[in-house]
Design an enzyme around this catalytic site. Sequence first.
Site, short mmCIF file in Angstrom:
data_model
loop_
_atom_site.label_atom_id
_atom_site.label_comp_id
_atom_site.label_asym_id
_atom_site.label_seq_id
_atom_site.Cartn_x
_atom_site.Cartn_y
_atom_site.Cartn_z
N LYS A 40 -0.15 5.45 1.00
CA LYS A 40 -0.75 4.36 0.35
C LYS A 40 -1.03 3.21 1.11
CE LYS A 40 -0.13 3.54 -4.16
NZ LYS A 40 -1.37 3.86 -4.52
N ASP A 249 -6.23 3.27 -3.88
CA ASP A 249 -5.96 2.35 -2.65
C ASP A 249 -7.06 2.02 -2.01
OD1 ASP A 249 -3.25 3.16 -2.72
OD2 ASP A 249 -3.54 5.09 -1.62
#
Length: 308
Positions: A40, A249
């Site tokens: 992430k 993300d």
Amino acid sequence: MSGIVVVGSANIDQVFRVDRIPSPGETVLSHGVSTALGGKGQNQAVAAARAGVETTFIGAVGADSFGEMVRSGLSDDAIGVAQLRTSVKPTGTALIAVDGTGENTIIVEPGANSEVAALTSADVEAISAASALVMQLEIPLATVVEAAGIAQAVGTRVILNAAPIQELPQGLLDTLDVLIVNEHEAAELARYNGLAPELDGLGERLLALVPTVIVTLGSKGASLHRAGSEEVVVPAHRVTAVDATGAGDTFCGAFAAGIVEGMLADDALRFAVAAASISVESHGAVPSIPLRAAIETRAKESGNLITD
């Protein structure tokens, strides 16, 4: 102040393409496997950099070939890696199954990401010089709390993508300028804090915790909630999704980039939704993150024009 600092995770993704996600105890055959950059923190850093904003990454990788892949990949996107640590633990790894509709299931071995701790003086300097600090929850929570406190003290905007969701201390919530969560994460965070978890009005209720809340809605787009302002909903673009890995993300990094560049929150939301819509059209997390020109084109094509 200028640019974005991302404090977070970096993984190597092993992606298996399957007809459907297996049920517990079931074995399914893959139609192909690929290795790509992910995690992430790394995804969000790349998204911010490709959206056109100077970006620095603070994280950790192993002293292994995967770690070299991460370091090289970040450098290829002109992301600062001076604060990227090398750990005795192996580079984080994610095992991802993606079905024919683009849905996925993910298992993560944190590895070196668990060693992102004890921020150095150089880390503090980087955070203090940034316009925005972007974080997630794939590294130790204590580090997230520490970094947020440093940023708040000097006026660096703090953006947290609370994923994977966990209970957050009040001290951390008090430092946040923007909270980004999906519907599941929003409901869980509400439960942790004694708020009703029902989806209707959930974003508005979370304003009791953070002054700006964004709820990503998957194929429905995203909603923006601010104290004293009406909810803003940006619908998703109509696309053929092949892999949703990293879409959230991409959204976070693009939104942060828009805010740092001076976009109004509404326009940064549209910019981020456009970026995420492009990312689901190809495979892989980092490989699917679009460049700024593509994001602007998508936003204009959809009628979600970004104002100058």
